[in-house]
Design a protein around this motif. Structure first.
Motif, PDB file in Angstrom:
ATOM      1  N   SER A  67     -27.131 -41.614  81.777  1.00 23.95           N
ATOM      2  CA  SER A  67     -27.286 -42.400  80.531  1.00 23.95           C
ATOM      3  C   SER A  67     -26.353 -43.619  80.751  1.00 23.95           C
ATOM      4  O   SER A  67     -25.339 -43.669  80.609  1.00 23.95           O
ATOM      5  CB  SER A  67     -27.101 -41.632  79.138  1.00 23.95           C
ATOM      6  OG  SER A  67     -27.051 -42.586  78.213  1.00 23.95           O
TER       7      SER A  67
ATOM      8  N   SER B 115     -26.573 -47.278  79.345  1.00 20.20           N
ATOM      9  CA  SER B 115     -26.383 -48.262  78.312  1.00 20.20           C
ATOM     10  C   SER B 115     -26.100 -49.706  78.631  1.00 20.20           C
ATOM     11  O   SER B 115     -25.305 -50.498  77.915  1.00 20.20           O
ATOM     12  CB  SER B 115     -25.912 -47.913  76.870  1.00 20.20           C
ATOM     13  OG  SER B 115     -26.429 -46.732  76.499  1.00 20.20           O
TER      14      SER B 115
ATOM     15  N   VAL C 119     -31.998 -42.778  82.876  1.00 14.21           N
ATOM     16  CA  VAL C 119     -32.301 -43.239  81.808  1.00 14.21           C
ATOM     17  C   VAL C 119     -31.402 -44.666  81.252  1.00 14.21           C
ATOM     18  O   VAL C 119     -30.248 -44.492  81.412  1.00 14.21           O
ATOM     19  CB  VAL C 119     -32.315 -42.442  80.581  1.00 14.21           C
ATOM     20  CG1 VAL C 119     -32.957 -42.787  79.218  1.00 14.21           C
ATOM     21  CG2 VAL C 119     -32.902 -41.028  80.804  1.00 14.21           C
ATOM     22  N   ASN C 120     -32.196 -45.746  80.972  1.00 23.32           N
ATOM     23  CA  ASN C 120     -31.509 -47.063  80.726  1.00 23.32           C
ATOM     24  C   ASN C 120     -32.180 -47.392  79.502  1.00 23.32           C
ATOM     25  O   ASN C 120     -33.437 -47.570  79.469  1.00 23.32           O
ATOM     26  CB  ASN C 120     -31.738 -47.797  81.962  1.00 23.32           C
ATOM     27  CG  ASN C 120     -30.531 -48.871  82.129  1.00 23.32           C
ATOM     28  OD1 ASN C 120     -29.384 -48.683  82.961  1.00 23.32           O
ATOM     29  ND2 ASN C 120     -30.764 -49.945  81.409  1.00 23.32           N
ATOM     30  N   SER C 121     -31.256 -48.551  79.028  1.00 20.97           N
ATOM     31  CA  SER C 121     -31.593 -49.284  77.848  1.00 20.97           C
ATOM     32  C   SER C 121     -32.744 -50.460  78.254  1.00 20.97           C
ATOM     33  O   SER C 121     -32.538 -51.063  79.390  1.00 20.97           O
ATOM     34  CB  SER C 121     -30.747 -49.935  77.174  1.00 20.97           C
ATOM     35  OG  SER C 121     -29.503 -49.057  76.789  1.00 20.97           O
TER      36      SER C 121
ATOM     37  N   ALA D 144     -33.779 -51.312  83.966  1.00 24.27           N
ATOM     38  CA  ALA D 144     -35.034 -50.803  83.230  1.00 24.27           C
ATOM     39  C   ALA D 144     -36.058 -51.187  84.012  1.00 24.27           C
ATOM     40  O   ALA D 144     -37.172 -50.515  83.500  1.00 24.27           O
ATOM     41  CB  ALA D 144     -34.852 -51.165  81.807  1.00 24.27           C
TER      42      ALA D 144
ATOM     43  N   VAL E  62     -35.627 -47.320  77.806  1.00 26.96           N
ATOM     44  CA  VAL E  62     -35.767 -47.041  76.295  1.00 26.96           C
ATOM     45  C   VAL E  62     -35.831 -48.088  75.465  1.00 26.96           C
ATOM     46  O   VAL E  62     -34.832 -48.979  75.592  1.00 26.96           O
ATOM     47  CB  VAL E  62     -34.800 -45.889  75.927  1.00 26.96           C
ATOM     48  CG1 VAL E  62     -35.049 -45.354  74.624  1.00 26.96           C
ATOM     49  CG2 VAL E  62     -34.745 -45.004  76.943  1.00 26.96           C
TER      50      VAL E  62
ATOM     51  N   THR F   6     -30.533 -51.171  71.812  1.00 27.50           N
ATOM     52  CA  THR F   6     -31.093 -50.054  72.672  1.00 27.50           C
ATOM     53  C   THR F   6     -29.997 -49.386  73.489  1.00 27.50           C
ATOM     54  O   THR F   6     -30.396 -48.334  74.032  1.00 27.50           O
ATOM     55  CB  THR F   6     -31.994 -50.795  73.762  1.00 27.50           C
ATOM     56  OG1 THR F   6     -31.210 -51.992  74.423  1.00 27.50           O
ATOM     57  CG2 THR F   6     -33.036 -51.389  73.031  1.00 27.50           C
TER      58      THR F   6
ATOM     59  N   CYS G 139     -30.834 -45.417  74.155  1.00 24.27           N
ATOM     60  CA  CYS G 139     -30.842 -44.784  75.292  1.00 24.27           C
ATOM     61  C   CYS G 139     -30.126 -43.498  75.510  1.00 24.27           C
ATOM     62  O   CYS G 139     -30.725 -42.542  75.895  1.00 24.27           O
ATOM     63  CB  CYS G 139     -30.196 -45.821  76.421  1.00 24.27           C
ATOM     64  SG  CYS G 139     -29.791 -45.082  77.756  1.00 24.27           S
TER      65      CYS G 139
END
Length: 943
Positions: free
Chosen positions: A302, A304, A344-346, A363, A371, A422, A426
């Motif tokens: 994760s 952000s 998973v990235n902002s 992203a 996200v 975001t 995320c």
């Protein structure tokens, strides 16, 4: 997803392109400096090597010397099992690094994936380094200033939360969880268990926050300051407020305040961002962190974070660079996905532009799940970045709440705050990715991405503002699951079988028809059968009967052809099983904790595991000592423990009588399938029962009936046989101890478990308790194993939790001294109604000394009454005198003289037995005479 070797080629072209003779090894940005500036200033640069020296993959005999076993297992989801490590996994060649050391000002870090090191060096030194044959290229490290999350000033209506039952109290974090349907997954018991999540951020300044008290943090590392500590201070640069907030969003847990989607996962924390205003944030920290996370075996990252605007001498990245192949972190993120990691990235907080994307790297990666952010109403918030990528791919991928998100306070261990960006949609999405993998750990990152996208609320019309839409955790978790359609067989009287078991299976993935199995057994699962395919989606198997009553237990297991999903019906099998019954059965109930019990049927499968699979202990029988009892027989009692109240359905022959061998001393016997009075038990030889029958419920108590499914203690005078029969004559004989008029001490432990001990009686009356229960079972008694005392005695205790509450009751002005048995210290001298609180965990925690108070002339009712073959007669006298106690028939004829002698003041108990008399059933009288007083009572003898 770009094929692996194309991605590797792009990385090589970007970072370590082989230059022909005469070409400049200085990168694009460094070349400009070399042309314009000759001042001996220090710069941060990447130095890319031509190879990894003489190191060969063939020399890596043990792959775990390069990466962890967990990482190897994760890679098996994507890569060939014989090719789990490659050139990128080899370390940077140390000899090359050592040759650079004299020429650089500071060594920063290395990247095995880039085959490069980042250093600080002057231009003069850089020009010298370029001349090394083993150096492919030297380039400036891209740097940029952190874009902090924005305050969302848009106004949104509050989303309506369905009034569905929830197992957890989410407090004010309910909206962000309910919007993406996380509670439905939590209700199934999936909290992200077994998944390792890496959180990349600015550091984590308040890991002491209450929402992290249950979080399992495996390891941490600060890549900014090169140390394990990821909090603020201690000489390090940057603050970790942002990381605290994102971590709490994904995995915090404090009921009533904040619950993250994946609070059951394990975490590694990486500080990759430096928030100090005078220090730019560098992308090499993120690259080093992703290699570190891969080597540990992380399943989900994760992040952000984002990279777009840079400090001079660089021109910033532009929207045209968001093509999935330009930024180093984008390439690194995609390579992580190739190694089995869900990234998973902002998407970014750059807002809307009608003519171009506003994405931030990484992203833009084709394998990265980008996200975007929505408000509580589900509408996209104004700051959320939009796509598409330059090469035409739709971004963002998915949406989650990023406005007014509940997060941990960064200034208080018990406070909470509302945050936007975001950066927070995320971790909510990454938490759901962890839930998907917790359900099906073998899914690939692209399958996880597809499950998230294809179950989101805009999946039919994805677009550049909203992507595939707001995710739905429950639908995403179930997206690749195997769906079972099955009807339980009806209970049957057919004892010979066979019994048909049929199931329909559906999945988006291909079912492996050679691995659909039925696991079954009588009472417990002992065998397995391969189920036969009889239609496109239908499978059948047959269970044979054996001619006996039985409860058949079973479950069905299936897997997909690639092994991505392996499921059972029921979901929690083999802990949870399906069942059907053939023949006769009996139901019994048990309570939480230890039960003194028996089986009321003659079962064909009589093992403890078959009859009571939900028990939480061994079964203990008694044959003079406790022993582990594997087979449970009709007529025999045993101890067994359960974690909750349960009803058990036991299959077997229902019988109306049983013969139970008993041995001299205490015996643990069972019961039949219906309640019978103890008076109906026939003994061989006759008259061998010495005590009442005892059952247990927070202590022993005497009982007059034997109930179905329970076990009972009884003491006999010699070896013999008990005959239990539901058709024998029943008499209401009170087999119990009579404590009327006795003084008593009530002892209650902190859990509320209570025992009464008695004082002032005659020990010859036989107030003996059954053997002490097995360890862990509450028991309080005198060291004599009686529950009555009349002088100085020790109280012994088992499984008692302090503090203890003592209360003394006396109706004859008696007193009771309570002392410490070790020191002899007097703790209290108790009289009627006195209470005492006592902290003591000793096995012999209390010494008592009883002093009898004033007594009167009394004759008590005999017990038991009616009786056969013997009964006890108790009386008390206030002063020394000659005492007469006689028994008469209904015509007044003397039958027996029990007492005719002088007695001191006190209480006495004598037994009257018919063994020496020829009596018929009927009423008899007994008369006490002493001190010129007399009293007569009646009693009933029944043959």
């Amino acid at each position: 997803m770009i094929k692996y070797y194309m991605k590797l080629l792009l990385l090589v072209l970007f970072t370590s392109i082989s230059l022909t003779a005469g070409q400049n090894k200085a990168g694009k940005f460094l070349s400009r400096l070399l042309e314009k500036d000759s001042v001996d200033q220090t710069y941060k640069v990447w130095i890319y090597f031509i190879d990894k020296g003489p190191i060969s993959l063939k020399e890596i005999i043990d792959p775990t010397s390069v990466i962890s076993q967990r990482s190897l297992e994760r890679r098996k989801k994507i890569q060939n099992r014989n090719d789990l490590i490659d050139f990128l996994d080899l370390p940077v060649y140390d000899s090359y690094v050592q040759k650079l050391i004299p020429r650089i000002s500071k060594f920063r870090q290395n990247s095995k994936w880039l085959n490069a090191v980042s250093v600080e060096a002057s231009l003069v030194a850089i020009k010298d380094i370029i001349k090394f044959d083993f150096v492919r290229q030297v380039e400036l490290i891209e740097v940029y200033h952190k874009r902090y999350d924005v305050e969302d000033k848009s106004v949104f209506k509050t989303i309506t939360i369905p009034n569905a039952p929830m197992a957890l109290n989410y407090g004010q974090s309910l909206t962000q969880n309910q919007q993406i349907n996380v509670p439905a997954v939590h209700n199934s018991g999936n909290y992200g268990q077994g998944i390792l999540v890496g959180v990349f951020d600015t550091g984590f300044n308040r890991l002491t926050h209450e929402s992290f008290s249950q979080m399992n943090i495996l390891t941490t590392y600060d890549f900014v300051n090169n140390r394990p500590y990821v909090g603020d201070g201690q000489g390090g640069q940057g603050t970790g407020t942002h990381g605290t907030q994102t971590l709490s969003t994904i995995g915090g847990y404090k009921e009533g305040q904040l619950i993250g989607p994946a609070f059951g996962a394990t975490y590694i924390l990486a500080k990759t961002e430096n928030t100090a205003s005078e220090t730019p944030i560098e992308m090499d920290n993120w690259l080093r962190a992703v290699e570190w996370a891969d080597s540990i075996g992380v399943d989900v990252i994760s992040s952000s974070l984002g990279y777009l605007d840079f400090d001079p001498p660089y021109p910033s990245y532009t929207w045209q660079n968001m093509d999935g192949n330009t930024t180093v972190v984008t390439i690194g993120a995609d390579l992580a996905v190739k190694r089995g990691i869900v990234v998973v990235n902002s998407a970014g907080n750059e807002g809307f532009n009608s003519t171009r994307n506003t994405l931030i790297g990484p992203a833009d990666g084709d394998s990265v799940i980008a996200v975007g952010a929505v408000g509580s109403s589900g509408t996209r918030v104004s700051f959320s970045s939009v796509g598409n990528t330059v090469d035409g791919r739709i971004k963002p991928d998915i949406m989650a709440m990023g406005s007014g998100v509940r997060a941990a306070s960064t200034s208080s261990d018990i406070g909470y705050t509302s945050v936007s960006g975001t950066s927070f949609s995320c971790p909510l999405s990454a938490g759901v990715a962890a839930l998907i993998l917790s359900e099906n750990p073998k899914l690939t990152p692209m399958q996880v991405r597809d499950a998230l996208r294809n179950t989101a609320n805009n999946a039919s019309t994805p677009n550049r503002e909203y992507g595939w839409g707001i995710i739905n955790a429950q639908l995403a978790v179930d997206y690749y699951n195997i769906k079972f359609t099955h009807t339980l067989p009806n209970d049957s009287t057919n004892l010979t079988g066979p019994y048909r078991i049929a199931v329909k299976l559906n999945s988006r993935l291909v079912i492996d028809e050679n691995n659909v199995k039925l696991f079954w057994g009588r009472g417990s699962v002992t065998d397995s059968i391969l189920m036969n395919k009889v239609a496109v989606d239908s499978f059948v198997a047959f269970i044979p009967g054996n001619g006996n009553s039985a409860i058949y237990k079973y479950y069905i297991s299936a897997r997909t052809l690639g092994g991505e999903v392996q499921k059972s019906l029921p979901k929690n099998a083999p802990t949870e099983l399906l069942s059907f019954t053939v023949g006769s059965t009996a139901n019994i109930t048990t309570i939480t904790g230890w039960n003194l019990m028996s089986i009321p049927v003659e079962a064909s499968e009589n093992s403890k595991e078959a009859l009571f699979p939900n028990s939480s202990s061994y079964a203990y029988g008694y044959n003079g000592n406790y022993f582990i009892k594997n087979n449970l027989e009709l007529g025999k009692g045993f101890w067994l423990k359960f974690v909750a109240p349960l009803t058990h359905n036991l299959a077997g022959q229902i019988i109306s009588s049983v013969s139970i061998p008993v041995s001299n001393g205490w015996n643990l016997i069972g019961s039949l399938n219906s309640t019978i009075p103890v008076s109906s038990i026939i003994t061989t030889p006759p008259n061998i029962i010495m005590t009442p029958f005892f059952h247990f419920s927070n202590g022993y108590y005497a009982t007059t009936n034997l109930e179905k499914g329970k076990g009972y203690w009884v003491k006999v005078s010699q070896d013999g046989l008990f005959q239990l029969n539901t058709t024998f004559s029943k008499y209401d004989i009170q087999y119990q101890y009579d404590f009327e008029g006795y003084d008593k001490l009530k002892i209650t432990d902190v859990r509320g478990k209570t025992t009464y001990l008695y004082f002032g009686g005659n020990l010859d009356a036989g107030y003996e308790l059954p053997p002490i229960p097995p360890a862990e079972i509450f028991d309080i008694r005198f060291i004599t194993n009686f529950n009555i005392s009349n002088s100085v005695d020790l109280i012994k205790m088992q499984s008692v939790e302090s503090p203890l509450a003592l209360e003394f009751f006396s109706n004859r002005n008696s007193s009771l001294k309570i002392s410490d048995p070790i020191s002899g210290e007097l703790l209290s001298n108790m009289y009627n109604g006195d209470k005492l609180k006592l902290d003591n965990n000793n096995a012999f925690g209390i010494q008592t000394e009883y002093s009898l108070g004033d007594i009167s002339f009394q004759l008590y009712q005999n017990f038991p009454n009616p009786f056969n073959p013997a009964t006890n007669i108790k009386f008390q006298i206030p002063e020394a005198s000659k005492v007469s106690l006689k028994v008469f028939d209904i015509l007044g004829r003397e039958i027996a003289t029990l007492v005719n002698a002088k007695h001191e003041p006190g209480e006495y108990n004598y037994q009257f037995s018919i063994s020496n008399f020829q009596l018929t059933s009927g009423v008899y009288f007994y008369t006490l005479t002493a001190n010129n007083q007399s009293k007569t009572m009646r009693m009933l003898f029944l043959k």
